[in-house]
Design a protein around this motif. Structure first.
Motif, PDB file in Angstrom:
ATOM      1  N   GLU A 262       0.833  -1.208   0.000  1.00 31.51           N
ATOM      2  CA  GLU A 262       0.000   0.000   0.000  1.00 31.51           C
ATOM      3  C   GLU A 262       0.865   1.254   0.000  1.00 31.51           C
ATOM      4  N   LYS A 263       1.894   1.280   0.855  1.00 28.62           N
ATOM      5  CA  LYS A 263       2.782   2.447   0.909  1.00 28.62           C
ATOM      6  C   LYS A 263       3.591   2.580  -0.372  1.00 28.62           C
TER       7      LYS A 263
ATOM      8  N   ILE B 223      13.836   3.561  -1.480  1.00 26.83           N
ATOM      9  CA  ILE B 223      13.712   4.383  -0.273  1.00 26.83           C
ATOM     10  C   ILE B 223      12.975   3.647   0.834  1.00 26.83           C
ATOM     11  N   LEU B 224      11.829   3.055   0.512  1.00 31.65           N
ATOM     12  CA  LEU B 224      11.025   2.393   1.534  1.00 31.65           C
ATOM     13  C   LEU B 224      11.742   1.211   2.182  1.00 31.65           C
ATOM     14  N   LYS B 225      12.463   0.435   1.399  1.00 25.49           N
ATOM     15  CA  LYS B 225      13.085  -0.767   1.961  1.00 25.49           C
ATOM     16  C   LYS B 225      14.160  -0.454   3.001  1.00 25.49           C
ATOM     17  N   LYS B 226      14.608   0.796   3.064  1.00 27.94           N
ATOM     18  CA  LYS B 226      15.607   1.199   4.046  1.00 27.94           C
ATOM     19  C   LYS B 226      14.990   1.590   5.397  1.00 27.94           C
ATOM     20  N   LEU B 227      13.682   1.747   5.434  1.00 32.85           N
ATOM     21  CA  LEU B 227      13.010   2.221   6.652  1.00 32.85           C
ATOM     22  C   LEU B 227      12.744   1.061   7.612  1.00 32.85           C
ATOM     23  N   PRO B 228      12.757   1.338   8.923  1.00 32.70           N
ATOM     24  CA  PRO B 228      12.630   0.290   9.937  1.00 32.70           C
ATOM     25  C   PRO B 228      11.413  -0.635   9.792  1.00 32.70           C
ATOM     26  N   ALA B 229      10.304  -0.110   9.369  1.00 32.52           N
ATOM     27  CA  ALA B 229       9.098  -0.952   9.275  1.00 32.52           C
ATOM     28  C   ALA B 229       9.248  -2.048   8.237  1.00 32.52           C
ATOM     29  N   TRP B 230      10.056  -1.807   7.243  1.00 29.95           N
ATOM     30  CA  TRP B 230      10.135  -2.739   6.110  1.00 29.95           C
ATOM     31  C   TRP B 230      11.426  -3.554   6.097  1.00 29.95           C
ATOM     32  N   LYS B 231      12.371  -3.260   6.942  1.00 27.64           N
ATOM     33  CA  LYS B 231      13.644  -3.998   6.956  1.00 27.64           C
ATOM     34  C   LYS B 231      13.454  -5.497   7.169  1.00 27.64           C
ATOM     35  N   PRO B 232      12.533  -5.938   8.035  1.00 27.99           N
ATOM     36  CA  PRO B 232      12.353  -7.382   8.223  1.00 27.99           C
ATOM     37  C   PRO B 232      11.949  -8.111   6.939  1.00 27.99           C
ATOM     38  N   ARG B 233      11.424  -7.367   5.966  1.00 29.33           N
ATOM     39  CA  ARG B 233      11.021  -7.947   4.682  1.00 29.33           C
ATOM     40  C   ARG B 233      12.207  -8.388   3.852  1.00 29.33           C
ATOM     41  N   TYR B 234      13.385  -7.837   4.112  1.00 26.35           N
ATOM     42  CA  TYR B 234      14.524  -8.035   3.217  1.00 26.35           C
ATOM     43  C   TYR B 234      15.657  -8.764   3.866  1.00 26.35           C
TER      44      TYR B 234
END
Length: 80
Positions: free
Chosen positions: A42-43, A69-80
């Protein structure tokens, strides 16, 4: 000052928090109406549209930029 874990926005006032709940780590723009956090997809879609519009760039480039940009943010780091 806190920063949103999902988009990086500075949260300087109570109005920046979802449902005015300062215990949340994400901003009102990253929340659904019920106060729960939006998903990565969504983001990613929202940020892609924002970049394409604000910078008058091709949607594919905006999508790639938003992803980086988004993948560097804390909320999304567990995804990678």
């Amino acid at each position: 000052m806190k920063m949103c874990i999902a988009c990086g926005m500075p949260m300087m006032a109570i109005a920046d928090y979802p449902l005015l709940d300062m215990s949340k780590r994400y901003c009102k723009h990253c929340a659904h109406k019920d106060g729960t956090m939006k998903t990565f997809n969504e983001k990613w879609h929202e940020v892609t549209l924002q970049y394409a519009k604000n910078y008058n760039i091709d949607n594919a480039i905006a999508k790639q930029t938003a992803y980086i940009i988004l993948k560097k943010l804390p909320a999304w780091k567990p995804r990678y």
